[in-house]
Structure formats: structure tokens, C-alpha cells
Design a protein around this motif. Structure first.
Motif, mmCIF file in Angstrom:
data_model
loop_
_atom_site.group_PDB
_atom_site.id
_atom_site.type_symbol
_atom_site.label_atom_id
_atom_site.label_comp_id
_atom_site.label_asym_id
_atom_site.label_seq_id
_atom_site.Cartn_x
_atom_site.Cartn_y
_atom_site.Cartn_z
ATOM 1 N N GLU A 11 0.824 -1.298 0.167
ATOM 2 C CA GLU A 11 0.149 -0.163 0.109
ATOM 3 C C GLU A 11 0.823 1.425 0.202
ATOM 4 O OE1 GLU A 11 -3.633 2.064 2.482
ATOM 5 O OE2 GLU A 11 -2.554 -0.052 3.487
ATOM 6 N N ALA A 12 1.861 1.375 0.802
ATOM 7 C CA ALA A 12 2.824 2.606 0.879
ATOM 8 C C ALA A 12 3.309 2.908 -0.392
ATOM 9 C CB ALA A 12 3.957 2.245 2.212
ATOM 10 N N ALA A 13 4.021 1.816 -1.022
ATOM 11 C CA ALA A 13 4.581 1.913 -2.371
ATOM 12 C C ALA A 13 3.630 2.434 -3.351
ATOM 13 C CB ALA A 13 5.282 0.764 -2.683
ATOM 14 N N PHE A 14 2.582 1.765 -3.355
ATOM 15 C CA PHE A 14 1.521 2.189 -4.427
ATOM 16 C C PHE A 14 1.117 3.847 -4.176
ATOM 17 C CE2 PHE A 14 -2.640 1.854 -6.551
ATOM 18 C CZ PHE A 14 -2.617 1.410 -7.697
ATOM 19 N N GLU A 15 0.855 3.940 -2.960
ATOM 20 C CA GLU A 15 0.392 5.619 -2.692
ATOM 21 C C GLU A 15 1.557 6.350 -3.054
ATOM 22 O OE1 GLU A 15 -1.211 5.432 1.274
ATOM 23 O OE2 GLU A 15 -3.250 4.708 0.450
ATOM 24 N N SER A 16 2.471 6.189 -3.437
ATOM 25 C CA SER A 16 3.722 7.082 -3.454
ATOM 26 C C SER A 16 3.778 7.455 -4.942
ATOM 27 C CB SER A 16 5.211 6.654 -3.030
ATOM 28 O OG SER A 16 5.645 5.429 -4.026
ATOM 29 N N LEU A 17 2.910 6.823 -5.766
ATOM 30 C CA LEU A 17 2.940 6.752 -7.292
ATOM 31 C C LEU A 17 2.300 8.106 -7.396
ATOM 32 C CD1 LEU A 17 1.856 3.354 -8.692
ATOM 33 C CD2 LEU A 17 4.277 4.354 -8.512
ATOM 34 N N THR A 18 2.840 8.795 -8.509
ATOM 35 C CA THR A 18 2.139 10.264 -9.086
ATOM 36 C C THR A 18 0.840 10.059 -9.915
ATOM 37 O OG1 THR A 18 3.340 10.447 -10.963
ATOM 38 C CG2 THR A 18 4.529 11.413 -9.071
ATOM 39 N N PRO A 19 0.156 10.710 -10.368
ATOM 40 C CA PRO A 19 -0.956 10.321 -11.040
ATOM 41 C C PRO A 19 -0.594 10.002 -12.408
ATOM 42 C CG PRO A 19 -1.604 12.260 -9.921
ATOM 43 C CD PRO A 19 -0.225 11.956 -9.599
ATOM 44 N N ALA A 20 0.552 10.696 -13.036
ATOM 45 C CA ALA A 20 1.025 10.066 -14.254
ATOM 46 C C ALA A 20 1.635 8.540 -14.078
ATOM 47 C CB ALA A 20 2.078 11.193 -14.631
ATOM 48 N N GLU A 21 2.384 8.422 -12.876
ATOM 49 C CA GLU A 21 2.781 6.904 -13.008
ATOM 50 C C GLU A 21 1.610 5.933 -12.903
ATOM 51 O OE1 GLU A 21 7.123 7.480 -10.612
ATOM 52 O OE2 GLU A 21 5.302 7.711 -9.599
ATOM 53 N N LEU A 22 0.574 6.254 -12.154
ATOM 54 C CA LEU A 22 -0.701 5.571 -12.075
ATOM 55 C C LEU A 22 -1.224 5.420 -13.399
ATOM 56 C CD1 LEU A 22 -2.580 6.682 -8.838
ATOM 57 C CD2 LEU A 22 -1.409 4.433 -9.433
ATOM 58 N N GLU A 23 -1.278 6.439 -14.346
ATOM 59 C CA GLU A 23 -1.738 6.189 -15.760
ATOM 60 C C GLU A 23 -0.993 5.337 -16.505
ATOM 61 O OE1 GLU A 23 -2.877 9.011 -19.317
ATOM 62 O OE2 GLU A 23 -2.785 10.006 -17.391
ATOM 63 N N ALA A 24 0.314 5.582 -16.236
ATOM 64 C CA ALA A 24 1.265 4.830 -17.230
ATOM 65 C C ALA A 24 0.993 3.295 -16.726
ATOM 66 C CB ALA A 24 2.669 5.341 -17.222
ATOM 67 N N LEU A 25 0.953 2.898 -15.440
ATOM 68 C CA LEU A 25 0.985 1.714 -15.057
ATOM 69 C C LEU A 25 -0.417 1.080 -15.579
ATOM 70 C CD1 LEU A 25 2.250 -0.639 -13.548
ATOM 71 C CD2 LEU A 25 0.964 0.430 -11.418
ATOM 72 N N GLY A 26 -1.590 1.763 -15.528
ATOM 73 C CA GLY A 26 -2.616 1.302 -16.085
ATOM 74 C C GLY A 26 -2.681 1.124 -17.487
ATOM 75 N N LYS A 27 -1.859 1.765 -18.188
ATOM 76 C CA LYS A 27 -1.780 1.365 -19.724
ATOM 77 C C LYS A 27 -0.985 0.269 -19.978
ATOM 78 C CE LYS A 27 -2.331 5.993 -21.527
ATOM 79 N NZ LYS A 27 -1.682 7.421 -21.941
ATOM 80 N N GLU A 28 0.116 -0.004 -19.075
ATOM 81 C CA GLU A 28 1.053 -1.214 -19.293
ATOM 82 C C GLU A 28 -0.092 -2.591 -18.711
ATOM 83 O OE1 GLU A 28 5.112 -1.936 -18.033
ATOM 84 O OE2 GLU A 28 4.675 -0.271 -16.948
ATOM 85 N N CYS A 29 -0.881 -2.235 -17.756
ATOM 86 C CA CYS A 29 -1.848 -3.548 -17.586
ATOM 87 C C CYS A 29 -2.717 -4.000 -18.591
ATOM 88 C CB CYS A 29 -2.382 -3.014 -16.019
ATOM 89 S SG CYS A 29 -1.320 -2.915 -14.899
ATOM 90 N N GLN A 30 -3.308 -2.991 -19.098
ATOM 91 C CA GLN A 30 -4.402 -2.986 -20.149
ATOM 92 C C GLN A 30 -4.337 -4.427 -21.115
ATOM 93 O OE1 GLN A 30 -5.347 0.624 -22.006
ATOM 94 N NE2 GLN A 30 -6.747 1.362 -20.445
ATOM 95 N N PRO A 31 -3.088 -4.316 -21.885
ATOM 96 C CA PRO A 31 -2.983 -5.457 -22.554
ATOM 97 C C PRO A 31 -2.903 -6.916 -21.817
ATOM 98 C CG PRO A 31 -1.187 -4.019 -23.156
ATOM 99 C CD PRO A 31 -2.080 -3.399 -21.961
ATOM 100 N N LEU A 32 -2.250 -6.928 -20.756
ATOM 101 C CA LEU A 32 -1.819 -8.152 -20.046
ATOM 102 C C LEU A 32 -3.388 -8.410 -19.302
ATOM 103 C CD1 LEU A 32 1.016 -7.125 -17.676
ATOM 104 C CD2 LEU A 32 1.093 -8.753 -19.730
ATOM 105 N N ASP A 33 -4.277 -7.859 -18.881
ATOM 106 C CA ASP A 33 -5.591 -8.056 -18.561
ATOM 107 C C ASP A 33 -6.415 -8.653 -19.746
ATOM 108 O OD1 ASP A 33 -5.324 -7.010 -15.720
ATOM 109 O OD2 ASP A 33 -6.219 -5.037 -16.399
ATOM 110 N N GLU A 34 -6.319 -8.047 -20.985
ATOM 111 C CA GLU A 34 -7.045 -8.378 -22.102
ATOM 112 C C GLU A 34 -6.547 -9.966 -22.417
ATOM 113 O OE1 GLU A 34 -9.925 -8.817 -24.890
ATOM 114 O OE2 GLU A 34 -9.486 -7.422 -23.412
ATOM 115 N N ALA A 35 -5.109 -10.169 -22.353
ATOM 116 C CA ALA A 35 -4.698 -11.421 -22.668
ATOM 117 C C ALA A 35 -5.418 -12.650 -21.588
ATOM 118 C CB ALA A 35 -3.350 -11.669 -22.521
ATOM 119 N N LEU A 36 -5.448 -12.082 -20.314
ATOM 120 C CA LEU A 36 -6.162 -12.963 -19.306
ATOM 121 C C LEU A 36 -7.571 -13.195 -19.698
ATOM 122 C CD1 LEU A 36 -5.696 -14.692 -16.692
ATOM 123 C CD2 LEU A 36 -6.146 -12.283 -15.519
ATOM 124 N N ARG A 37 -8.238 -12.064 -20.264
ATOM 125 C CA ARG A 37 -9.734 -12.453 -20.602
ATOM 126 C C ARG A 37 -9.850 -13.484 -21.789
ATOM 127 N NH1 ARG A 37 -9.418 -6.941 -19.491
ATOM 128 N NH2 ARG A 37 -10.718 -6.391 -17.651
#
Length: 121
Positions: A11-37
């Protein structure tokens, strides 16, 4: 067989992310989530709200309810999903497509897989 997959994070590491870092991480996750689906083996999937839970336990013959979304741990359960797999080997293969298995090492991401036993009376 069904497997419950618990996705953990720090939780502490996750909360230290900036909004830009969160957005970039979300974009990285999207193709992996889709592959799982796309495996066709994914069932229920959900993210959990942090800091909005209680713990219920037996204590002194009564029910004890305390604030807190976790048992004492630095890692939090951030989401869960159910998959269908022949065996643990296939469950690991399918779950390995999830972002928590491939990304976010610096955030303490990780997965725990547990076989689900169904009890029929």
C-alpha cells in the motif's frame, strides 16, 4: 477446478505513485488484462477498495469486529479473480498473464493461487 487468485500489493509503495505514474501503469496493465480475458478461463474479477473494510473474528466466545482491511501484513489484497483450470500447473500458466505476475515488482505485486473446494450438503 476453480482457483481463487489473490493479487497483493504494498500500500505505501502504491500510494507514493504520481498520477502520471498510475496512468502509465494502467496502460501497461491493459494488454495483460486482455490476454487473461482471452484465455476463456477467467471468471469473476474485482478490485477491492482499500481502507474500507473490517475484520470479523471469534474472541472470547463472541464476535469481534475491528477496523482494518487486513490481518497484520505489509501486503494488502488489492483484487481477486477466479479462473478455471485442469490443475495447478495450468492455473499458474493462466494467472501468469495477470499484471501482478509480470509488472509492479517495486509495488510489491504478487499473486497467491488457492484451489476452491466446493462443499455440497
Amino acid at each position: 477446478m476453480k482457483y481463487l487468485c489473490l493479487a497483493y500489493y504494498n500500500e505505501a509503495a502504491f500510494e507514493s505513485l504520481t498520477p502520471a505514474e498510475l496512468e502509465a501503469l494502467g496502460k501497461e496493465c491493459q494488454p495483460l488484462d486482455e490476454a487473461l480475458r482471452q484465455t476463456g478461463k477467467l471468471g469473476t474479477v474485482a478490485s477491492l477498495q482499500h481502507r474500507s473494510a473490517v475484520t470479523v473474528r471469534p474472541k472470547g466466545g463472541r464476535i469481534s469486529v475491528t477496523d482494518g482491511p487486513f490481518v497484520e501484513s505489509k501486503e494488502q489484497v488489492g483484487s481477486f479473480f477466479l479462473i478455471e483450470a485442469r490443475d495447478l500447473e495450468e492455473a499458474v500458466q493462466v494467472a501468469s498473464l495477470h499484471p501482478a505476475a509480470r509488472l509492479g515488482e517495486h509495488l510489491g505485486w504478487g499473486l497467491e493461487l488457492r484451489p476452491v473446494e466446493t462443499f455440497v450438503p
